[in-house]
Design a protein around this motif. Structure first.
Motif, PDB file in Angstrom:
ATOM      1  N   MET A   1       0.985  -1.080   0.009  1.00 56.55           N
ATOM      2  CA  MET A   1       0.071   0.032   0.067  1.00 56.55           C
ATOM      3  C   MET A   1       0.764   1.313  -0.148  1.00 56.55           C
ATOM      4  SD  MET A   1      -2.966  -1.225   2.388  1.00 56.55           S
ATOM      5  CE  MET A   1      -3.880   0.253   2.515  1.00 56.55           C
ATOM      6  N   VAL A   2       2.154   1.168   0.800  1.00 61.32           N
ATOM      7  CA  VAL A   2       3.006   2.384   0.790  1.00 61.32           C
ATOM      8  C   VAL A   2       3.563   2.609  -0.424  1.00 61.32           C
ATOM      9  CG1 VAL A   2       4.971   3.166   1.885  1.00 61.32           C
ATOM     10  CG2 VAL A   2       3.358   2.149   3.246  1.00 61.32           C
ATOM     11  N   TRP A   3       3.931   1.385  -1.433  1.00 62.44           N
ATOM     12  CA  TRP A   3       4.433   1.589  -2.597  1.00 62.44           C
ATOM     13  C   TRP A   3       3.566   2.180  -3.669  1.00 62.44           C
ATOM     14  CZ3 TRP A   3       3.786  -0.540  -7.138  1.00 62.44           C
ATOM     15  CH2 TRP A   3       5.012  -0.335  -8.462  1.00 62.44           C
ATOM     16  N   VAL A   4       2.389   1.609  -3.476  1.00 62.61           N
ATOM     17  CA  VAL A   4       1.387   2.149  -4.603  1.00 62.61           C
ATOM     18  C   VAL A   4       1.237   3.601  -4.300  1.00 62.61           C
ATOM     19  CG1 VAL A   4      -1.195   1.833  -5.195  1.00 62.61           C
ATOM     20  CG2 VAL A   4       0.328  -0.203  -4.763  1.00 62.61           C
ATOM     21  N   ALA A   5       0.919   4.078  -2.976  1.00 61.09           N
ATOM     22  CA  ALA A   5       0.783   5.433  -2.784  1.00 61.09           C
ATOM     23  C   ALA A   5       1.837   6.295  -3.261  1.00 61.09           C
ATOM     24  CB  ALA A   5       0.645   5.662  -1.073  1.00 61.09           C
ATOM     25  N   THR A   6       3.030   5.792  -3.072  1.00 58.69           N
ATOM     26  CA  THR A   6       4.381   6.593  -3.499  1.00 58.69           C
ATOM     27  C   THR A   6       4.212   6.632  -4.836  1.00 58.69           C
ATOM     28  OG1 THR A   6       5.573   5.609  -1.526  1.00 58.69           O
ATOM     29  CG2 THR A   6       6.841   6.636  -3.343  1.00 58.69           C
TER      30      THR A   6
ATOM     31  N   THR B   1       1.730   6.362  -6.744  1.00 63.04           N
ATOM     32  CA  THR B   1       0.543   7.357  -7.425  1.00 63.04           C
ATOM     33  C   THR B   1       1.079   8.908  -7.368  1.00 63.04           C
ATOM     34  OG1 THR B   1      -0.842   5.848  -6.903  1.00 63.04           O
ATOM     35  CG2 THR B   1      -1.767   8.102  -7.009  1.00 63.04           C
ATOM     36  N   LEU B   2       1.758   9.166  -6.019  1.00 61.70           N
ATOM     37  CA  LEU B   2       2.265  10.423  -5.618  1.00 61.70           C
ATOM     38  C   LEU B   2       3.275  10.822  -6.638  1.00 61.70           C
ATOM     39  CD1 LEU B   2       1.965  12.921  -4.069  1.00 61.70           C
ATOM     40  CD2 LEU B   2       3.701  11.737  -2.477  1.00 61.70           C
ATOM     41  N   GLN B   3       4.011  10.208  -6.981  1.00 59.56           N
ATOM     42  CA  GLN B   3       5.306  10.639  -8.051  1.00 59.56           C
ATOM     43  C   GLN B   3       4.537  10.565  -9.420  1.00 59.56           C
ATOM     44  OE1 GLN B   3       8.207  10.878  -7.440  1.00 59.56           O
ATOM     45  NE2 GLN B   3       8.784   9.987  -5.682  1.00 59.56           N
TER      46      GLN B   3
END
Length: 306
Positions: free
Chosen positions: A33-38, A40-42
């Motif tokens: 979840m953290v990698w996906v959020a990162t 997406t933010l990038q």
């Protein structure tokens, strides 16, 4: 690990016990979840605020965009090459149809000015525009496929029509269509007459052409020589089989030129006029027979020139 749940909706607190593998699964899920959020933010930063990215991320995104652009350009170029090849094939087919149309016009006796296959059709009219519809590559390819099928269908039908016209012309050439003597007059017509030897009424099964000895005798139509020899009644005689049960005879010749089995063309010299056999003078006796029955040769010649 024990997790205690306390809520106003619950009459009493509840506890959840997590084992080692459950904790590891929870850690992996949180990491994903953290990698996906990162990511997406990038992506959002690269899409809407590219100045906030570091050089490494910018290079990665640029490389990804360049690869996608190359794939898209490669697909477009391959599609254009395929369509260009299809257009080339259709141009070749159209040239073949133009040549075929010119041959058909000639076979059918049309005037050359009526159908100009070597020029594009004349077009014109007022300009009326509608809202243009965006045409995709798939739509264009579908229309090219449909047009190719139509061109092939028209080509097959025109070839069939050409074959029929050629067969019609060939059948016409196999009919007795030209006089066997280039110049001369008829001294005795087809029908009942007084026999020159007996004086009795007798059937004359041909037409006599009174011409000097040695005059060229030509085939009235194309065919195969079925007889070339002396006959007690006809003298030196040539008989030509034209197919479809049609036979022509050329009698009383002084000289026979065509041999049995020889293929002769319409107008080709096959013998020379004489006075052999049952004859009173130099002339050609010409007969046309259908299924063995004598026909009036004049009728065939008139229909051929009518």
């Amino acid at each position: 690990m024990n997790i205690i749940l306390v809520s106003n909706r619950l009459a009493k607190s509840r506890s959840i016990t997590l084992g080692t593998w459950q904790i590891m699964l929870l850690v992996v899920l949180v990491s994903v979840m953290v990698w996906v959020a990162t990511f997406t933010l990038q992506y959002a930063l690269a899409r809407f605020a590219p100045e906030g990215l570091n050089d490494g991320v910018r290079a990665l995104l640029s490389r990804i965009q360049s690869e996608e652009r190359q794939k898209r350009d490669s697909y477009v170029n391959s599609s254009l090459d395929a369509m260009a090849a299809r257009v080339g094939q259709m141009q070749a087919q159209l040239q073949r149809l133009d040549a075929l149309g010119a041959r058909l016009a000639k076979l059918s006796g049309m005037k050359p000015d009526e159908f100009r296959f070597d020029q594009p059709p004349a077009q014109g009219g007022p300009l009326v525009t509608l809202n243009p519809q965006q045409m995709s590559a798939a739509t264009l390819e579908q229309q090219l496929n449909t047009l190719t099928q139509l061109v092939n269908d028209r080509s097959d039908k025109l070839v069939a029509l050409e074959t029929l016209l050629q067969q019609n012309q060939l059948s016409h050439k196999l009919l007795p269509s030209i006089p066997p003597i280039a110049e001369g007059f008829s001294s005795s017509n087809f029908g009942w007459r007084l026999d020159p030897f007996t004086g009795a009424s007798a059937m004359h099964e041909g037409v006599d052409f009174m011409v000097p000895e040695g005059t060229s005798i030509r085939a009235s139509a194309g065919g195969v020589v079925a007889y070339s020899d002396y006959h007690p009644q006809y003298g030196n005689m040539i008989e030509i089989d034209h197919g479809n049960d049609i036979v022509t005879r050329y009698a009383h010749a002084s000289r026979l030129l065509a041999k049995v089995g020889q293929v002769v063309r319409r107008g080709e010299k096959v013998a020379e006029v004489g006075s052999t056999g049952r004859s009173t003078g130099s002339h050609l006796h010409f007969e046309v027979r259908y299924k063995g029955i004598a026909q009036n040769p004049v009728r065939f010649l008139q229909e051929a020139h009518g």
